[in-house]
Design an enzyme around this catalytic site. Structure first.
Site, PDB file in Angstrom:
ATOM      1  N   ARG A  18     -31.245  18.710 -23.797  1.00 49.85           N
ATOM      2  CA  ARG A  18     -32.185  17.989 -22.935  1.00 49.85           C
ATOM      3  C   ARG A  18     -33.180  18.924 -22.261  1.00 49.85           C
ATOM      4  O   ARG A  18     -34.382  18.652 -22.242  1.00 49.85           O
ATOM      5  CB  ARG A  18     -31.435  17.161 -21.890  1.00 49.85           C
ATOM      6  CG  ARG A  18     -30.664  16.007 -22.490  1.00 49.85           C
ATOM      7  CD  ARG A  18     -29.863  15.259 -21.450  1.00 49.85           C
ATOM      8  NE  ARG A  18     -28.915  16.174 -20.808  1.00 49.85           N
ATOM      9  CZ  ARG A  18     -28.356  15.974 -19.623  1.00 49.85           C
ATOM     10  NH1 ARG A  18     -28.652  14.899 -18.919  1.00 49.85           N
ATOM     11  NH2 ARG A  18     -27.493  16.838 -19.129  1.00 49.85           N
ATOM     12  N   ASN A  36     -28.613  11.924 -22.331  1.00 51.58           N
ATOM     13  CA  ASN A  36     -27.376  11.851 -23.099  1.00 51.58           C
ATOM     14  C   ASN A  36     -26.908  10.400 -23.138  1.00 51.58           C
ATOM     15  O   ASN A  36     -27.040   9.675 -22.152  1.00 51.58           O
ATOM     16  CB  ASN A  36     -26.279  12.703 -22.456  1.00 51.58           C
ATOM     17  CG  ASN A  36     -26.490  14.185 -22.657  1.00 51.58           C
ATOM     18  OD1 ASN A  36     -27.213  14.613 -23.546  1.00 51.58           O
ATOM     19  ND2 ASN A  36     -25.866  14.980 -21.817  1.00 51.58           N
TER      20      ASN A  36
END
Length: 88
Positions: A18, A36
């Protein structure tokens, strides 16, 4: 301007996917977000010019060095006019 929603499978959580994605998007001037998912995948939305978004989709197919991407699902959608890039 285009919008793509990307679902990335493999070893993509716990490998800085990320944060690396955020930095790659900001470098290319792409707006959107990344998060996520409970099933172990990573979901991202990219909005920007065609070339920059396509480059980010290609990056998602590799991910950061410690990731192991086994699949990428890409869906087109109408741009929403997002600004900035965030980690959710």
């Amino acid at each position: 301007m285009i919008r793509k929603r990307v679902l990335v499978s493999g070893r993509v959580q716990g490998v800085f996917f990320r944060d690396t994605c955020r930095r790659a998007a900001e470098t290319r001037g792409v707006a959107g977000w990344v998060r996520n998912l409970p099933d172990g995948r990573v979901e991202a939305v990219f909005e920007g010019d065609d070339e920059a978004v396509d480059a980010l989709v290609a990056w998602a197919g590799r991910g950061p060095e410690s990731a192991h991407v086994t699949g990428v699902e890409v869906r087109d959608g109408p741009p929403e006019g997002l600004t900035g890039f965030s980690i959710r």
